[in-house]
Design an enzyme around this catalytic site. Structure first.
Site, PDB file in Angstrom:
ATOM      1  CE  LYS A 120      -1.927   1.579   3.744  1.00 34.70           C
ATOM      2  NZ  LYS A 120      -2.768   1.716   4.955  1.00 34.70           N
ATOM      3  CG  ASP A 138      -7.280   3.573   2.544  1.00 35.04           C
ATOM      4  OD1 ASP A 138      -8.205   3.270   1.762  1.00 35.04           O
ATOM      5  OD2 ASP A 138      -7.191   4.691   3.064  1.00 35.04           O
TER       6      ASP A 138
END
Length: 211
Positions: A120, A138
């Protein structure tokens, strides 16, 4: 969800917010990397307060290393998990100095080799600092993608892969910012603000909440 509906969703999100960006404050790729490393389980507001103290004193790998671990902790101690984050940032700065001439690398492999940097975070850096059309999934993006039907998946990797496959190319660069902000302020976790949502009529969520 069909391609036409996805296109219309992102067209409306773009019309509503033509130039979306992260709410973290940064001016260089290293500042962004630092801010993202500090942001785990912390709010962007809290991170920005800490980096407002840190960056005027140290905003390069060499300057962070010169601060020392205790000095770094003193600047970021208002952030949760600051001890671990400080240790990871110090290790990251050492690797950047030793292996990358003090610069943030531009490849996923090199980014993910840095302490505290996962997929991420690497996607955020590649997209926001270097302009690559990556999508960092997320909790907000995971929720919005599944809830609306844009890209359903049982884990973040599946959602990311589906978003990369289904988001029209013209929207891909900014898609993750639109989805994060939509999840943060409109499609919130407990009681989504469906009545004020610009894509409500396109959303396939069966349990819409009217305000």
């Amino acid at each position: 969800m069909n391609a036409h509906k996805r296109h219309e969703i992102f067209a409306r999100l773009r019309e509503h917010n033509p130039e979306p960006t992260t709410e973290l404050n940064w001016s260089t790729p290293f500042e962004l990397l630092t801010a993202v490393l500090l942001s785990a389980q912390a709010t962007d507001v809290g991170v920005n307060k800490a980096t407002a103290r840190l960056f005027p004193v140290a905003n390069t790998p060499a300057a962070i290393l010169a601060l020392g671990l205790d000095g770094l902790k003193e600047h970021i101690k208002t952030i949760g998990l600051y001890n671990t984050k400080a240790e990871n940032l110090m290790k990251t700065c050492r690797i950047l100095m030793d292996q990358h001439n003090g610069e943030v690398p531009r490849t996923r492999k090199a980014l993910e080799a840095l302490p505290g940097v996962g997929r991420k975070t690497a996607n955020v850096i590649l997209n926001t600092a270097f302009g690559e059309p990556t999508i960092a999934v997320d909790t907000h993006i995971f929720r919005v993608s599944n809830r609306t039907g844009i890209a359903k998946g049982k884990d973040v990797v599946e959602v990311e892969n589906k978003l990369m496959r289904h988001v029209p190319r013209e929207f891909r660069q900014d898609a993750h910012h639109w989805l994060i902000l939509h999840g943060r302020y409109t499609c919130v976790a407990r009681k989504p603000r469906c009545g004020s949502c610009v894509i409500e009529d396109l959303c396939e969520y069966p349990d819409k909440v009217e305000i």
